[in-house]
Scaffold this active site. Structure first.
Site, PDB file in Angstrom:
ATOM      1  N   ARG A  76      49.747  48.128  41.026  1.00  0.00           N
ATOM      2  CA  ARG A  76      48.498  47.729  40.364  1.00  0.00           C
ATOM      3  C   ARG A  76      47.346  47.755  41.350  1.00  0.00           C
ATOM      4  O   ARG A  76      47.512  47.390  42.511  1.00  0.00           O
ATOM      5  CB  ARG A  76      48.652  46.309  39.797  1.00  0.00           C
ATOM      6  CG  ARG A  76      48.996  46.279  38.330  1.00  0.00           C
ATOM      7  CD  ARG A  76      49.336  44.889  37.878  1.00  0.00           C
ATOM      8  NE  ARG A  76      48.319  43.889  38.182  1.00  0.00           N
ATOM      9  CZ  ARG A  76      48.419  42.615  37.815  1.00  0.00           C
ATOM     10  NH1 ARG A  76      49.468  42.202  37.149  1.00  0.00           N
ATOM     11  NH2 ARG A  76      47.476  41.751  38.107  1.00  0.00           N
ATOM     12  N   ARG A 103      55.550  44.729  44.012  1.00  0.00           N
ATOM     13  CA  ARG A 103      55.581  44.879  42.550  1.00  0.00           C
ATOM     14  C   ARG A 103      55.157  46.286  42.124  1.00  0.00           C
ATOM     15  O   ARG A 103      54.229  46.846  42.670  1.00  0.00           O
ATOM     16  CB  ARG A 103      54.627  43.838  41.959  1.00  0.00           C
ATOM     17  CG  ARG A 103      54.603  43.784  40.465  1.00  0.00           C
ATOM     18  CD  ARG A 103      54.137  42.443  39.991  1.00  0.00           C
ATOM     19  NE  ARG A 103      52.691  42.310  40.040  1.00  0.00           N
ATOM     20  CZ  ARG A 103      52.038  41.249  39.550  1.00  0.00           C
ATOM     21  NH1 ARG A 103      52.715  40.257  39.006  1.00  0.00           N
ATOM     22  NH2 ARG A 103      50.732  41.182  39.631  1.00  0.00           N
ATOM     23  N   ARG A 123      41.687  29.704  33.860  1.00  0.00           N
ATOM     24  CA  ARG A 123      41.601  29.925  35.299  1.00  0.00           C
ATOM     25  C   ARG A 123      40.698  28.886  35.949  1.00  0.00           C
ATOM     26  O   ARG A 123      40.752  28.696  37.152  1.00  0.00           O
ATOM     27  CB  ARG A 123      41.011  31.291  35.603  1.00  0.00           C
ATOM     28  CG  ARG A 123      41.918  32.430  35.216  1.00  0.00           C
ATOM     29  CD  ARG A 123      43.125  32.465  36.132  1.00  0.00           C
ATOM     30  NE  ARG A 123      43.353  33.743  36.742  1.00  0.00           N
ATOM     31  CZ  ARG A 123      44.125  34.701  36.219  1.00  0.00           C
ATOM     32  NH1 ARG A 123      44.750  34.510  35.094  1.00  0.00           N
ATOM     33  NH2 ARG A 123      44.288  35.826  36.848  1.00  0.00           N
ATOM     34  N   ARG A 154      42.237  36.974  45.144  1.00  0.00           N
ATOM     35  CA  ARG A 154      42.742  36.320  43.934  1.00  0.00           C
ATOM     36  C   ARG A 154      43.358  34.957  44.268  1.00  0.00           C
ATOM     37  O   ARG A 154      43.189  33.992  43.535  1.00  0.00           O
ATOM     38  CB  ARG A 154      43.781  37.219  43.240  1.00  0.00           C
ATOM     39  CG  ARG A 154      43.138  38.389  42.516  1.00  0.00           C
ATOM     40  CD  ARG A 154      44.097  39.532  42.317  1.00  0.00           C
ATOM     41  NE  ARG A 154      45.165  39.230  41.388  1.00  0.00           N
ATOM     42  CZ  ARG A 154      46.334  39.882  41.356  1.00  0.00           C
ATOM     43  NH1 ARG A 154      46.582  40.833  42.224  1.00  0.00           N
ATOM     44  NH2 ARG A 154      47.235  39.564  40.466  1.00  0.00           N
ATOM     45  N   LYS A 167      55.647  33.533  36.546  1.00  0.00           N
ATOM     46  CA  LYS A 167      55.294  32.836  35.303  1.00  0.00           C
ATOM     47  C   LYS A 167      55.390  33.750  34.095  1.00  0.00           C
ATOM     48  O   LYS A 167      55.711  33.297  33.010  1.00  0.00           O
ATOM     49  CB  LYS A 167      53.936  32.154  35.407  1.00  0.00           C
ATOM     50  CG  LYS A 167      52.763  33.089  35.483  1.00  0.00           C
ATOM     51  CD  LYS A 167      51.471  32.310  35.608  1.00  0.00           C
ATOM     52  CE  LYS A 167      50.363  33.183  36.170  1.00  0.00           C
ATOM     53  NZ  LYS A 167      50.142  34.463  35.502  1.00  0.00           N
TER      54      LYS A 167
HETATM   55  P1  AMP Z   1      46.620  38.423  36.117  1.00  0.00           P
HETATM   56  O1  AMP Z   1      47.426  39.536  35.536  1.00  0.00           O
HETATM   57  O2  AMP Z   1      46.794  37.142  35.358  1.00  0.00           O
HETATM   58  O3  AMP Z   1      46.817  38.275  37.599  1.00  0.00           O
HETATM   59  O4  AMP Z   1      45.083  38.811  35.889  1.00  0.00           O
HETATM   60  C1  AMP Z   1      44.563  39.989  36.472  1.00  0.00           C
HETATM   61  C2  AMP Z   1      43.044  39.899  36.502  1.00  0.00           C
HETATM   62  O5  AMP Z   1      42.532  39.774  35.142  1.00  0.00           O
HETATM   63  C3  AMP Z   1      42.461  38.707  37.243  1.00  0.00           C
HETATM   64  O6  AMP Z   1      42.366  38.914  38.615  1.00  0.00           O
HETATM   65  C4  AMP Z   1      41.085  38.579  36.571  1.00  0.00           C
HETATM   66  O7  AMP Z   1      40.196  39.562  37.058  1.00  0.00           O
HETATM   67  C5  AMP Z   1      41.392  38.913  35.120  1.00  0.00           C
HETATM   68  N1  AMP Z   1      41.750  37.708  34.310  1.00  0.00           N
HETATM   69  C6  AMP Z   1      42.951  37.394  33.750  1.00  0.00           C
HETATM   70  N2  AMP Z   1      42.888  36.239  33.055  1.00  0.00           N
HETATM   71  C7  AMP Z   1      41.617  35.802  33.177  1.00  0.00           C
HETATM   72  C8  AMP Z   1      40.907  34.659  32.693  1.00  0.00           C
HETATM   73  N3  AMP Z   1      41.507  33.700  31.963  1.00  0.00           N
HETATM   74  N4  AMP Z   1      39.588  34.547  33.002  1.00  0.00           N
HETATM   75  C9  AMP Z   1      38.958  35.472  33.740  1.00  0.00           C
HETATM   76  N5  AMP Z   1      39.567  36.564  34.249  1.00  0.00           N
HETATM   77  C10 AMP Z   1      40.884  36.748  33.974  1.00  0.00           C
END
Ligand code: AMP
Length: 221
Positions: A158, A126, A87, A169, A13
């Site tokens: 990461r 990744r 989320r 997740r 995405k």
């Molecule tokens: P992502 O890069 O989108 O996979 O996000 C990595 C991490 O950031 C997630 O596992 C959450 O801990 C945090 N995170 C990202 N976006 C949100 C959101 N909208 N609300 C809460 N936590 C978030």
């Protein structure tokens, strides 16, 4: 035009979001990226954010609210492309309310779907550049410089791209984001796209869907 793009981790995405925001001149907001930067900074919330992310949990609504409010306060006239947010249903309502107060709405929620097996395969391969944040994949998009980025920075995995965090997740994604998808479907604004196809094919499907929104807006005006 305001768009939300969602999908399980590793669905691609982010790549699609970059392409869409460039084509339609939308403000691309990636909360995960903003949070990773906050986690590294000397922000008083950095420790809490870092721990939450490492455990694969969601940061609090308070932290997310601060980020969204901050972005919207400085926003120009461009529409939004929200990448990885909301989320859960609380965040969805929060964003809808903020937009409604501005006389705006969410036009579409685009879901890029891939299987759980594919998510794990993609995420464990990744690698991200420590210096510039550029993302590679050791299987599908390796760096020409091995374990270094083209900018010279070191490529690392990461902290939340290890199997235990990924599983957590994914579980959260299904439990919480699932409700957002059901609601968007009920509202008739959900577009589901098969993410296990080439990037350009997926992008074409998204563009076709967005052109439909533009068509609707023209009819209304
Ligand atoms: P992502 O890069 O989108 O996979 O996000 C990595 C991490 O950031 C997630 O596992 C959450 O801990 C945090 N995170 C990202 N976006 C949100 C959101 N909208 N609300 C809460 N936590 C978030």
């Amino acid at each position: 035009m305001n768009i939300i793009i969602l999908g399980p981790q590793g669905s691609g995405k982010g790549t699609q979001a970059d392409m869409i925001s460039e084509k339609y001149n939308l403000l691309h907001i990636e909360t995960g990226k903003i949070l990773r930067e906050m986690a590294k900074s000397d922000d008083p919330l950095s420790k809490e954010i870092r721990e939450t992310m490492m455990e694969g949990r969601l940061v609090s609504d308070m932290i997310l609210g601060k980020i969204i409010e901050g972005v919207l306060q400085t926003k120009d006239k461009r529409g939004l492309l929200l990448d990885g947010t909301p989320r859960d249903i609380t965040q969805y309502d929060l964003i809808k309310n903020i937009l409604e107060r501005r006389g705006e709405r969410i036009d579409r929620v685009i879901l890029i779907n891939i299987s759980e097996e594919e998510t794990i395969k993609r995420l464990t391969s990744r690698r991200t550049c420590e210096r510039c944040g550029n993302v590679y994949n050791i299987v599908t998009k390796p760096s020409p410089n091995g374990d270094m980025c083209e900018c010279g920075g070191l490529l690392v995995q990461r902290e939340d791209d290890f199997p235990e965090s990924i599983k957590k997740r994914l579980q959260l994604y299904h439990e919480q984001t699932g409700a957002v998808l059901s609601e968007a479907k009920r509202e008739g604004i959900l577009i589901e796209i098969n993410g296990e196809r080439p990037v350009e094919v997926i992008f074409k499907d998204i563009v076709d869907a967005i052109e439909k929104i533009n068509g609707e807006n023209t009819v209304k005006n």
